[in-house]
Structure formats: C-alpha cells, structure tokens
Design an enzyme around this catalytic site. Structure first.
Site, mmCIF file in Angstrom:
data_model
loop_
_atom_site.group_PDB
_atom_site.id
_atom_site.type_symbol
_atom_site.label_atom_id
_atom_site.label_comp_id
_atom_site.label_asym_id
_atom_site.label_seq_id
_atom_site.Cartn_x
_atom_site.Cartn_y
_atom_site.Cartn_z
ATOM 1 N N SER A 1 64.974 -13.992 -78.917
ATOM 2 C CA SER A 1 64.717 -13.232 -78.532
ATOM 3 C C SER A 1 63.069 -12.994 -78.207
ATOM 4 O O SER A 1 62.582 -12.247 -76.639
ATOM 5 C CB SER A 1 65.164 -11.455 -78.881
ATOM 6 N N GLU A 2 62.193 -13.540 -79.491
ATOM 7 C CA GLU A 2 60.707 -13.125 -79.137
ATOM 8 C C GLU A 2 60.306 -14.768 -79.937
ATOM 9 O O GLU A 2 60.679 -14.911 -80.839
ATOM 10 C CB GLU A 2 60.526 -12.027 -79.651
ATOM 11 N N THR A 3 59.749 -15.391 -79.405
ATOM 12 C CA THR A 3 58.797 -16.110 -79.686
ATOM 13 C C THR A 3 57.091 -15.515 -79.604
ATOM 14 O O THR A 3 56.936 -15.597 -78.641
ATOM 15 C CB THR A 3 58.411 -17.927 -79.304
ATOM 16 N N HIS B 1 58.895 -5.777 -83.546
ATOM 17 C CA HIS B 1 59.368 -6.728 -84.691
ATOM 18 C C HIS B 1 58.575 -8.958 -85.102
ATOM 19 O O HIS B 1 58.633 -8.795 -85.882
ATOM 20 C CB HIS B 1 60.730 -7.864 -84.631
#
Length: 266
Positions: free
Chosen positions: A43-45, A72
């Site tokens: 979902s995120e880097t 997060h």
C-alpha cells in the site's frame, strides 16, 4: 540500496499494515521512486533522505501515485531508524512536502506519531456511498485532503462495517479519492475500513492517516480524547490515539518482516 519491510500497527508478523522503507542518500527521480513502489506492490513505500540531526525528508508512494500523508509507513520508517539503523535521538522529525513536520517518539513499547488534525464536513452523499458499499450509511461526510476529498460513511454498528463488500470498480468512478467507513466499536472505541482503488489500494489494511479525521470526529461524538481504534481489514490492526489541540497522536507497534537490497541498473 537497502530495503526494509515492516508490519505496522501490530506486534505480530503477518498482521497490521506492511510498508516498505527505503533509506536514500539523496533523491532519485520521481519516476524511479514510483517504479520501485509499483514493484514492491504494497500500500505504501516510504523513502527517507537525511536532513540534519535526528531529521529526515520523507515521501510516500502507493503502487500508483505519491500521497500527501501515510501514517503506517511513517511508523515503519521510525521503527527502522530506531531499531535497525541505530537512531539515538529521543524523537525523530520527518519533513514532508504536504503535511508539515511529523514528530515520532517512543511511547513505552509503542511509537507515537503527531499527525495533522483533519476536519470533516457533512454532505448529502448517502446514495453515492450506498451505490459503492452496498449498504446505506446513517451519515456521510467529506474529508478534504490536498485538493481532493475522501468520502466518510458512518454506520450504526461494527458488524455493518465488517460485513461490507464494496463494489471497487464502481468506487473508481466516483469523485472521491477513497472511501472511509466507520462505526462505534464493541471492543474498541470505534472501528473503520478504508478503500482507495484509484490509488492502487483496494483495501488498506490499517490507515494511520485516516485517524487524523476519525479521532476528532469521534471525540465530538463520544466526548473523550483518548481512544483505542481497530481497523477491520483481513489483516487488522490496533491504534492508540489521542486528540490534542491541533494534532492527533497515533501510536502503535511495528515488527520487521524482511530486509534486503534493491539492485537498480546503473
């Protein structure tokens, strides 16, 4: 380049929300940052560049786009700096492009982030919410975010939120950047889920940034300022939250899943 994958808002592997953290010496081209995030397919880097004593520049990318705030992956970044890369400062400061300076410090076994407080505005979009969620909410609001809006749908019960089966294809066609759903909790003060298929995230496992709006919203409804919140995704996660005057403190644990290296062509 080093790469770390951390499960955030959990102390147990294979739960919470996984984020990739990539420390850099200087910024790579945006197209390269986006390509790495797409390859990671999380979902995120998060990308970190040193900016001074106990401070870093921080940016976040989904598989599809850069985002203005990610809770997060900020928690995961602080975990990497404190627990793996040996940061000794009592608090870490992250300079971001759209969300100001974010400070993360130890809070017992958890890490506590001070995130910007976000407002909610009531709107008459229950029909839109029902068309994509399959169930009509009691109320609808929008959360303005960086020249865009997230649709917030409020339901009566935790069970309604847990049992939602949204139409993700239809959700890609509405104006909102994503859909956030919430309700009072049974073993938590409130629960939520978050869907953002336009950004390559059908359902986000645990969304720290969503609580920038959820905490002030439930503070007014429940007449309190300290909360335990749960996100009801398949992986699930727990957040400890506190409302301050202009900030929302979101705290949680994190655990390292993997460390490795990225090999880019020269």
């Amino acid at each position: 380049m080093q790469l770390f994958q951390v499960d955030a808002f959990t102390s147990t592997l294979f739960s919470g929300n996984p984020a990739a953290v990539v420390p850099l010496e200087s910024w790579l081209p945006d197209a390269t940052l986006q390509a790495i995030a797409a390859e990671n397919n999380l979902s995120e880097t998060a990308y970190l560049v040193p900016a001074g004593p106990a401070s870093w520049e921080l940016r976040w990318f989904t598989p599809a786009a850069e985002v203005p705030l990610c809770g997060h992956a900020t928690l995961a970044s602080a975990h990497v700096l404190f627990e793996i890369l040996g940061a000794q400062a009592p608090a870490l400061t992250f300079h971001t492009r759209w969300s100001g300076d974010l400070v993360v410090e130890r809070d017992g076994a958890r890490l506590a982030m001070r995130l910007p407080r976000r407002r909610t505005m009531p709107v008459d979009q229950a029909d839109v919410a029902a068309s994509v969620l399959g169930l009509r909410p009691r109320e609808t609001f929008v959360v303005p975010v960086q020249d865009d809006e997230t649709l917030l749908a409020v339901f009566a019960s935790e069970a309604e939120v847990r049992d939602l089966t949204p139409d993700l294809a239809a959700m890609r066609r509405i104006d909102a950047r994503g859909v956030l759903v919430t309700a009072p909790g049974t073993q938590a003060d409130f629960v939520s889920r978050y869907f953002a298929p336009k950004y390559g995230i059908d359902e986000d496992p645990v969304t720290g940034s969503a609580h920038c709006a959820l905490v002030p919203f439930w503070a007014e409804r429940l007449n309190k300022t300290d909360f335990i919140a749960r996100q009801l995704s398949k992986r699930g996660g727990e957040l400890h939250c506190r409302l301050e005057e202009d900030r929302v403190v979101v705290a949680g644990r994190a655990v390292l899943y993997l460390s490795g290296e990225i090999h880019l062509p020269s």
